[in-house]
Design a protein around this motif. Sequence first.
Motif, PDB file in Angstrom:
ATOM      1  N   LYS A 297       0.840  -1.194   0.000  1.00 47.56           N
ATOM      2  CA  LYS A 297       0.000   0.000   0.000  1.00 47.56           C
ATOM      3  C   LYS A 297       0.880   1.251   0.000  1.00 47.56           C
ATOM      4  O   LYS A 297       1.706   1.458   0.879  1.00 47.56           O
ATOM      5  CB  LYS A 297      -0.912   0.005   1.230  1.00 47.56           C
ATOM      6  N   GLY A 298       0.716   2.070  -1.019  1.00 46.82           N
ATOM      7  CA  GLY A 298       1.480   3.301  -1.131  1.00 46.82           C
ATOM      8  C   GLY A 298       2.842   3.133  -1.787  1.00 46.82           C
ATOM      9  O   GLY A 298       3.537   4.133  -2.029  1.00 46.82           O
ATOM     10  N   ALA A 299       3.257   1.878  -2.082  1.00 46.32           N
ATOM     11  CA  ALA A 299       4.558   1.659  -2.734  1.00 46.32           C
ATOM     12  C   ALA A 299       4.501   2.144  -4.179  1.00 46.32           C
ATOM     13  O   ALA A 299       3.468   2.029  -4.853  1.00 46.32           O
ATOM     14  CB  ALA A 299       4.935   0.183  -2.693  1.00 46.32           C
ATOM     15  N   ARG A 300       5.605   2.704  -4.670  1.00 43.47           N
ATOM     16  CA  ARG A 300       5.669   3.289  -5.997  1.00 43.47           C
ATOM     17  C   ARG A 300       6.554   2.459  -6.913  1.00 43.47           C
ATOM     18  O   ARG A 300       7.655   2.061  -6.546  1.00 43.47           O
ATOM     19  CB  ARG A 300       6.203   4.717  -5.923  1.00 43.47           C
ATOM     20  N   ALA A 301       6.070   2.226  -8.134  1.00 47.68           N
ATOM     21  CA  ALA A 301       6.812   1.422  -9.103  1.00 47.68           C
ATOM     22  C   ALA A 301       8.204   1.986  -9.357  1.00 47.68           C
ATOM     23  O   ALA A 301       9.173   1.236  -9.533  1.00 47.68           O
ATOM     24  CB  ALA A 301       6.027   1.342 -10.412  1.00 47.68           C
ATOM     25  N   GLU A 302       8.318   3.305  -9.376  1.00 48.24           N
ATOM     26  CA  GLU A 302       9.600   3.947  -9.690  1.00 48.24           C
ATOM     27  C   GLU A 302      10.702   3.564  -8.699  1.00 48.24           C
ATOM     28  O   GLU A 302      11.889   3.577  -9.057  1.00 48.24           O
ATOM     29  CB  GLU A 302       9.428   5.469  -9.698  1.00 48.24           C
ATOM     30  N   ASP A 303      10.329   3.211  -7.484  1.00 49.65           N
ATOM     31  CA  ASP A 303      11.327   2.861  -6.472  1.00 49.65           C
ATOM     32  C   ASP A 303      11.949   1.491  -6.716  1.00 49.65           C
ATOM     33  O   ASP A 303      12.962   1.153  -6.110  1.00 49.65           O
ATOM     34  CB  ASP A 303      10.690   2.897  -5.073  1.00 49.65           C
ATOM     35  N   PHE A 304      11.342   0.697  -7.589  1.00 49.50           N
ATOM     36  CA  PHE A 304      11.821  -0.664  -7.828  1.00 49.50           C
ATOM     37  C   PHE A 304      12.205  -0.879  -9.291  1.00 49.50           C
ATOM     38  O   PHE A 304      12.297  -2.008  -9.746  1.00 49.50           O
ATOM     39  CB  PHE A 304      10.742  -1.679  -7.422  1.00 49.50           C
ATOM     40  N   THR A 305      12.435   0.215  -9.992  1.00 49.85           N
ATOM     41  CA  THR A 305      12.691   0.148 -11.430  1.00 49.85           C
ATOM     42  C   THR A 305      13.972   0.875 -11.791  1.00 49.85           C
ATOM     43  O   THR A 305      14.266   1.940 -11.243  1.00 49.85           O
ATOM     44  CB  THR A 305      11.517   0.789 -12.214  1.00 49.85           C
ATOM     45  N   ASP A 306      14.740   0.287 -12.710  1.00 54.45           N
ATOM     46  CA  ASP A 306      15.905   0.973 -13.273  1.00 54.45           C
ATOM     47  C   ASP A 306      15.895   0.729 -14.779  1.00 54.45           C
ATOM     48  O   ASP A 306      16.227  -0.362 -15.245  1.00 54.45           O
ATOM     49  CB  ASP A 306      17.196   0.451 -12.650  1.00 54.45           C
ATOM     50  N   ALA A 307      15.487   1.736 -15.514  1.00 53.39           N
ATOM     51  CA  ALA A 307      15.414   1.623 -16.969  1.00 53.39           C
ATOM     52  C   ALA A 307      16.631   2.230 -17.660  1.00 53.39           C
ATOM     53  O   ALA A 307      16.676   2.299 -18.893  1.00 53.39           O
ATOM     54  CB  ALA A 307      14.139   2.301 -17.479  1.00 53.39           C
ATOM     55  N   THR A 308      17.630   2.655 -16.883  1.00 50.62           N
ATOM     56  CA  THR A 308      18.741   3.408 -17.473  1.00 50.62           C
ATOM     57  C   THR A 308      19.591   2.562 -18.417  1.00 50.62           C
ATOM     58  O   THR A 308      20.067   3.063 -19.440  1.00 50.62           O
ATOM     59  CB  THR A 308      19.641   4.003 -16.375  1.00 50.62           C
ATOM     60  N   LEU A 309      19.780   1.277 -18.095  1.00 43.85           N
ATOM     61  CA  LEU A 309      20.606   0.433 -18.973  1.00 43.85           C
ATOM     62  C   LEU A 309      19.931   0.218 -20.319  1.00 43.85           C
ATOM     63  O   LEU A 309      20.577   0.325 -21.372  1.00 43.85           O
ATOM     64  CB  LEU A 309      20.894  -0.904 -18.298  1.00 43.85           C
ATOM     65  N   LEU A 310      18.641  -0.094 -20.297  1.00 41.87           N
ATOM     66  CA  LEU A 310      17.947  -0.266 -21.571  1.00 41.87           C
ATOM     67  C   LEU A 310      17.863   1.048 -22.339  1.00 41.87           C
ATOM     68  O   LEU A 310      17.873   1.053 -23.574  1.00 41.87           O
ATOM     69  CB  LEU A 310      16.557  -0.850 -21.338  1.00 41.87           C
ATOM     70  N   GLU A 311      17.804   2.151 -21.630  1.00 41.88           N
ATOM     71  CA  GLU A 311      17.795   3.441 -22.314  1.00 41.88           C
ATOM     72  C   GLU A 311      19.138   3.688 -23.010  1.00 41.88           C
ATOM     73  O   GLU A 311      19.185   4.197 -24.134  1.00 41.88           O
ATOM     74  CB  GLU A 311      17.496   4.566 -21.320  1.00 41.88           C
ATOM     75  N   GLU A 312      20.240   3.301 -22.345  1.00 43.30           N
ATOM     76  CA  GLU A 312      21.554   3.411 -22.983  1.00 43.30           C
ATOM     77  C   GLU A 312      21.622   2.532 -24.232  1.00 43.30           C
ATOM     78  O   GLU A 312      22.168   2.939 -25.266  1.00 43.30           O
ATOM     79  CB  GLU A 312      22.649   2.982 -21.995  1.00 43.30           C
ATOM     80  N   ILE A 313      21.072   1.329 -24.126  1.00 45.56           N
ATOM     81  CA  ILE A 313      21.073   0.418 -25.266  1.00 45.56           C
ATOM     82  C   ILE A 313      20.231   0.986 -26.406  1.00 45.56           C
ATOM     83  O   ILE A 313      20.614   0.924 -27.580  1.00 45.56           O
ATOM     84  CB  ILE A 313      20.557  -0.975 -24.832  1.00 45.56           C
ATOM     85  N   ARG A 314      19.095   1.551 -26.057  1.00 47.14           N
ATOM     86  CA  ARG A 314      18.226   2.143 -27.075  1.00 47.14           C
ATOM     87  C   ARG A 314      18.937   3.282 -27.803  1.00 47.14           C
ATOM     88  O   ARG A 314      18.937   3.360 -29.041  1.00 47.14           O
ATOM     89  CB  ARG A 314      16.943   2.669 -26.435  1.00 47.14           C
ATOM     90  N   LYS A 315      19.553   4.196 -27.032  1.00 49.36           N
ATOM     91  CA  LYS A 315      20.207   5.365 -27.623  1.00 49.36           C
ATOM     92  C   LYS A 315      21.410   4.976 -28.480  1.00 49.36           C
ATOM     93  O   LYS A 315      21.811   5.734 -29.375  1.00 49.36           O
ATOM     94  CB  LYS A 315      20.646   6.322 -26.516  1.00 49.36           C
ATOM     95  N   SER A 316      21.991   3.814 -28.218  1.00 50.55           N
ATOM     96  CA  SER A 316      23.156   3.378 -28.991  1.00 50.55           C
ATOM     97  C   SER A 316      22.784   2.908 -30.394  1.00 50.55           C
ATOM     98  O   SER A 316      23.665   2.676 -31.228  1.00 50.55           O
ATOM     99  CB  SER A 316      23.870   2.238 -28.256  1.00 50.55           C
ATOM    100  N   GLY A 317      21.470   2.743 -30.652  1.00 53.74           N
ATOM    101  CA  GLY A 317      21.036   2.247 -31.953  1.00 53.74           C
ATOM    102  C   GLY A 317      21.110   0.745 -32.076  1.00 53.74           C
ATOM    103  O   GLY A 317      21.045   0.199 -33.185  1.00 53.74           O
TER     104      GLY A 317
END
Length: 325
Positions: A297-317
């Motif tokens: 109750k009250g827990a936020r998805a953002e606190d258990f998520t790290d999308a930075t690696l996939l974002e780096e992979i995405r930006k690399s093409g």
Amino acid sequence: MMSWRRIIGAAVLLWPVATLAQSLPSLNMGYSGAGIGSDLLKVIERNNLWRKHGLDVKVVYLSSGTLMAQTLSSGDIGIAGFDTPAMLNLALAGHSLKIVAVPINRIEPMFVVRANIKTPAELKGKKVTISRFGSGSDIITRVALRYWKLDPDKDVSFFQSGNTPTRVAALIAGHMDGGLVSSTGVAKIVATGCCRVLADLSELPLDFANYGVVVSGTFLRTQRENVKRFLQALVEGIHVFKTKPDIARAVLRESNSEAEIVGPLYERLAKSFRDFPTPEARGIQNVIDSLPTPKAKGARAEDFTDATLLEEIRKSGFLERLQGK
């Protein structure tokens, strides 16, 4: 008979290959459940994608998401897939965990029942099989029951039977009345005549981060580059599954002996896998909100998520290169 000179020469030629294999960083990955996740791992392994991306990945099968969570918390594995609900239960208990990928962002299994049960309402008073309490099968079953206006704690009885093969056995034997069965295993049980598909849960109008990849916070900090390589292999594995159907179908045929099942099953799974498995807040939040622990109750998805690696992979093409663009 081969001369010593030839033997030594062959050894010298093979030495760089052996040295390379020994020098690759080694990662232990645990996974739970037969079906979609294990089929994707087979595609990755048989196409040598771990090694292509500079890793030696040892994949360990664990009999439930609950057991996988315990193994991850002990440090025996650094990466866990694909039972996101069980991993989030562990995270809410205080363990530092991050979801780094979500290959499938919806509820995927079939809900299978004894042949005499025609509607969800007829599940009242019946016995439902799950793997373990707190596992993904437990949580997803409760989500489905609530969607059908049933109270999981009052209207049915839960029994811990284990993963899909043992749940199927319990249903066929008549010991259980209903339970989740992976889409890759449903044809076998229906063919026995004992049971029928009550619902394809993928049709529920709900984002749900069912199949995800989770790492411990410490592992992500200390092995960040290796986790990135792991995710590159995962993305390429999904790409191979979706664009090279002969390879994927060969894997599916191993667990589905009836040839006519493989084609439709492949189409369903290829549609289920997301091209790029970025973890998204809404699907993860829906999982958190479905968890029975008060800490959800009250827990936020953002606190258990790290999308930075996939974002780096995405930006690399990376994905564009896979697609030949």
